[in-house]
Design a protein around this motif. Structure first.
Motif, PDB file in Angstrom:
ATOM      1  N   ASP A 158      -1.908   0.989  33.454  1.00 56.76           N
ATOM      2  CA  ASP A 158      -1.828  -0.185  32.579  1.00 56.76           C
ATOM      3  C   ASP A 158      -1.437   0.193  31.159  1.00 56.76           C
ATOM      4  OD1 ASP A 158      -2.452  -2.014  34.539  1.00 56.76           O
ATOM      5  OD2 ASP A 158      -4.611  -1.883  34.186  1.00 56.76           O
ATOM      6  N   LYS A 172       5.310   0.343  31.366  1.00 58.47           N
ATOM      7  CA  LYS A 172       5.749  -0.914  30.774  1.00 58.47           C
ATOM      8  C   LYS A 172       5.967  -1.966  31.844  1.00 58.47           C
ATOM      9  CE  LYS A 172       9.088  -2.746  27.431  1.00 58.47           C
ATOM     10  NZ  LYS A 172      10.227  -2.423  26.566  1.00 58.47           N
ATOM     11  N   ARG A 191       4.842  -3.498  35.180  1.00 56.50           N
ATOM     12  CA  ARG A 191       3.641  -3.500  36.001  1.00 56.50           C
ATOM     13  C   ARG A 191       3.949  -3.474  37.493  1.00 56.50           C
ATOM     14  NH1 ARG A 191      -0.579  -7.664  33.015  1.00 56.50           N
ATOM     15  NH2 ARG A 191      -0.369  -6.827  30.909  1.00 56.50           N
ATOM     16  N   ILE A 195       4.528  -0.182  25.084  1.00 56.31           N
ATOM     17  CA  ILE A 195       3.316  -0.945  25.372  1.00 56.31           C
ATOM     18  C   ILE A 195       2.809  -1.550  24.066  1.00 56.31           C
ATOM     19  CG2 ILE A 195       1.027  -0.863  26.384  1.00 56.31           C
ATOM     20  CD1 ILE A 195       3.288  -0.231  28.320  1.00 56.31           C
ATOM     21  N   ARG A 197      -1.468  -5.701  24.495  1.00 57.54           N
ATOM     22  CA  ARG A 197      -1.742  -5.290  25.876  1.00 57.54           C
ATOM     23  C   ARG A 197      -2.735  -4.129  25.908  1.00 57.54           C
ATOM     24  NH1 ARG A 197       2.665  -3.156  30.340  1.00 57.54           N
ATOM     25  NH2 ARG A 197       1.157  -2.473  31.900  1.00 57.54           N
ATOM     26  N   GLN A 198      -2.596  -3.198  24.978  1.00 52.90           N
ATOM     27  CA  GLN A 198      -3.561  -2.108  24.894  1.00 52.90           C
ATOM     28  C   GLN A 198      -4.962  -2.655  24.654  1.00 52.90           C
ATOM     29  OE1 GLN A 198      -2.421   0.962  22.103  1.00 52.90           O
ATOM     30  NE2 GLN A 198      -0.270   0.852  22.718  1.00 52.90           N
TER      31      GLN A 198
END
Length: 520
Positions: free
Chosen positions: A6, A10, A12, A244, A248-249
C-alpha cells in the motif's frame, strides 16, 4: 506485506500479484496468514527482505541477509538476489563465512581485514590470487573460509601482503578461464576517475576560477565533473521516486495503527482497568462530598488529584513505550516507506479514540460518585477539561520519548513534572497575594491550568449554593470560593486557549525531535 504494498505501489491492481510472487520466491507463501511475531528467525529475515522487494528497488543494501537461515534457504536467498542483480539492479550485502556454494553465487567479492582490502574480484579468482602470495588453498577447502583464516591467523601478519597485492582495493582480479583452479589472472583498475582530464593550466588562473588542480593537471575541472555526476544520480533517484501521495500514506498508516492498537488487547485491558479502578477509588474517597459547603479543601484535593492522575498516566506511558517505535520509524523513513508528516498525523489521530474512551471512563465515574451537580452540560465541560489535560500530557510524553531513550526519559519525565506540580499547588491559601511574575510563570504549568479549569467547571457557571450541615459554612457560596482562589474573573475559554497552546508546543517539540532523529 500488504502494508508495504500500500505504501510503495502506486497501482493497487498489481498489489496481490506482486505480494504473491515475492512470497512464493522467498518460500513464505504457506505463512501468509501468520502475524510477524509468530515467524521463526529465518522467516523474519526473509520477510524483511520481502518487504523491501515490493517496490523493486534499483539499489539494494543488505546486512547479513543469510544470518539465521539454514543452508538451503540461505542459498535460495542469495540465488534470488543474484537473479535480481542480473536483471540490472545494484545489490550490495555483507556476509560472514559463506559456504562454497553461496560464495560462488556472488559476481564480485570484497574482503576486508583490519580496515584493509585484502582481496577484490571474482570468486573464481580467489585461489589463483592467493597463489600470487604463495598461499595454496587445500583442494577440499572453501576459498572463503581459507582466506578468512589466513587474515585472522597469527594476528593478521598476512594482511599487509594481501592488501599490497590489491593496492588496498584499487585492483580487481579476474580469472581468464572458467576453471578457476588452473586459471591465470588478470587485474584491472577498480577505481576509474570520473574527473575530466584537461591540459595543464597555470595554477593561479585555476585557483581563481574555483577549480582544484593537481600537479600534473589531470584533475583540473574535476569539481565540476563530480558535481555533474552527483546531479545526474540525484535526477535518477528523483525520477524513480514513488508517486504515493501524503493523503494515501496517512490513510494506510492510520489503518495500520488502529489495527495495532486493537491487537494489543492486553495493554488495552490494563489501561481500561487502571482508569476504572482509579475512578472508583476517587469516587469512594470523595463520595457525595461534591455538594458539601464545609469541605472546601477536599474539593481542591479532588481537582488536584484528578489532574495528577491524568497527567502521570498520559506522560509515563509514551516515555516508556515510544522510544522503541522511534527506531522503527527512523528505519522506515530512511527506506522511504513514508514521509514523516503523514506518520505524525496518523499517530496523533489514531491515539484519540482510546484516549477519549479511557478519559470518559475515569471522569464519568469520578464526577457522578462525588455528587457533583447532575447537569449534563457541566459534565461535558468536566470531561473536555480532562481530555485537554490528557492531550497536553501525552504530547509531553511523546516529546520526551522522541528525544530521549527509555532510561533517560524515565528521569527527565518526573524531573519536568515535579516543578509543574509545585506550581500547580502553589498559593491557593494566599492567592490574591501572588505576584504578577509568579502568575505568569504558573501559566506555563499545564497542571496548574488544568486544576484552575476543573475548579471553574465545578464551582463556576452560576452554580447554586452548596449544602451546609454546620452552623456556618464560609464557602457554601461557590462565588466566595472562586474569589478566595482569585479565579472569579478567569475565563474558561482563556484556560482552554492556554492548554491548546501548550499542547501545540509539545507536539511541535515532538515533531522536531522526530525529524532530527529520522533525517540525521
Amino acid at each position: 506485506m500488504n502494508l508495504a504494498a500500500d505504501l510503495k505501489l502506486k497501482h493497487r491492481h498489481k498489489k496481490a500479484e506482486v505480494v504473491n510472487d515475492i512470497l512464493e520466491n522467498l518460500h513464505l507463501n504457506h505463512r501468509r496468514n501468520v502475524t510477524a511475531e509468530k515467524l521463526s528467525g529465518g522467516e523474519r529475515k526473509r520477510l524483511s527482505i520481502a518487504l523491501e522487494l515490493v517496490d523493486n528497488p534499483n539499489i539494494f543494501f543488505l546486512d547479513e541477509p543469510t544470518s539465521g537461515l539454514d543452508e538451503v534457504t540461505a542459498a535460495q536467498c542469495i540465488r534470488m538476489l543474484r537473479e535480481m542483480a542480473h536483471e540490472g539492479r545494484t545489490i550490495v550485502c555483507t556476509i560472514h563465512q559463506p559456504s562454497a556454494t553461496i560464495y560462488n553465487y556472488f559476481d564480485s567479492i570484497y574482503v576486508l581485514a583490519k580496515g584493509h582490502c585484502v582481496y577484490q574480484g571474482s570468486p573464481k579468482a580467489t585461489i589463483p590470487f592467493l597463489r600470487l602470495a604463495r598461499l595454496d588453498c587445500p583442494r577440499h577447502y572453501s576459498p572463503s573460509d581459507y582466506i578468512i583464516e589466513l587474515v585472522d591467523a597469527e594476528e593478521g601478519h598476512l594482511v599487509p601482503t594481501l592488501s599490497e597485492l590489491t593496492e588496498n582495493g584499487k585492483l580487481i582480479y579476474l580469472a581468464t578461464q572458467s576453471d578457476y583452479l588452473e586459471a591465470p589472472l588478470e587485474s584491472q583498475q577498480a577505481v576509474t576517475t570520473m574527473f575530466v582530464e584537461q591540459p595543464k593550466r597555470p595554477f593561479l588562473p585555476a585557483f581563481f576560477a574555483g577549480s582544484a588542480a593537481s600537479t600534473d593537471g589531470t584533475l583540473i575541472g574535476g569539481t565540476s565533473a563530480l558535481l555533474e555526476q552527483v546531479k545526474a544520480f540525484s535526477r535518477r533517484l528523483h525520477t524513480n521516486r514513488r508517486g504515493i501521495s501524503g493523503v494515501r500514506q496517512f490513510v494506510v498508516l492510520m489503518r495500520v495503527m488502529l489495527l495495532r492498537i486493537m491487537r494489543a488487547r492486553l495493554a488495552l485491558t490494563i489501561q481500561f482497568f487502571h482508569h476504572l479502578v482509579c475512578g472508583l477509588f476517587f469516587g469512594m474517597i470523595f463520595f457525595k462530598l461534591g455538594n458539601q459547603g464545609s469541605r472546601m479543601f477536599d474539593h481542591l484535593k479532588f481537582c488536584i488529584g484528578a489532574v495528577l492522575m491524568i497527567v502521570y498516566t498520559q506522560v509515563m506511558v509514551p516515555i516508556l513505550s515510544y522510544p522503541a517505535e522511534v527506531k522503527v520509524v527512523k528505519k522506515e523513513t530512511f527506506n522511504r516507506w513514508y514521509t514523516l508528516t503523514p506518520y505524525y498525523m496518523a499517530l496523533t489521530v489514531s491515539r484519540l479514540p482510546v484516549q477519549v474512551f479511557l478519559n470518559i471512563t475515569f471522569m464519568a465515574i469520578t464526577y457522578w460518585m462525588s455528587g457533583l451537580p447532575e447537569q449534563l452540560w457541566r459534565f461535558g465541560i468536566f470531561v473536555a477539561v480532562g481530555l485537554m489535560i490528557s492531550l497536553v500530557a501525552e504530547g509531553m510524553g511523546l516529546a520526551i520519548g522522541a528525544t530521549f531513550s527509555i532510561t533517560n526519559g524515565s528521569v527527565v519525565g518526573p524531573m519536568i513534572i515535579a516543578p509543574l506540580m509545585g506550581l500547580a499547588v502553589y498559593g491557593f491559601d494566599f492567592a490574591p497575594q501572588i505576584t504578577g511574575g509568579m502568575q505568569i510563570l504558573m501559566k506555563f504549568s499545564y497542571i496548574r491550568v488544568g486544576v484552575v479549569s476543573l475548579v471553574l467547571t465545578v464551582f463556576g457557571f452560576q452554580r447554586e449554593e452548596l449544602d451546609c450541615d454546620d452552623i456556618y459554612c464560609h464557602f457554601s457560596d461557590p462565588r466566595v470560593l472562586l474569589k478566595f482562589l482569585d479565579v472569579e474573573k478567569v475565563s474558561m475559554l482563556h484556560q482552554f486557549g492556554l492548554l491548546a497552546m501548550l499542547m501545540l508546543f509539545f507536539r511541535v517539540i515532538m515533531y522536531l525531535s522526530l525529524r532530527k532523529r529520522c533525517y540525521t
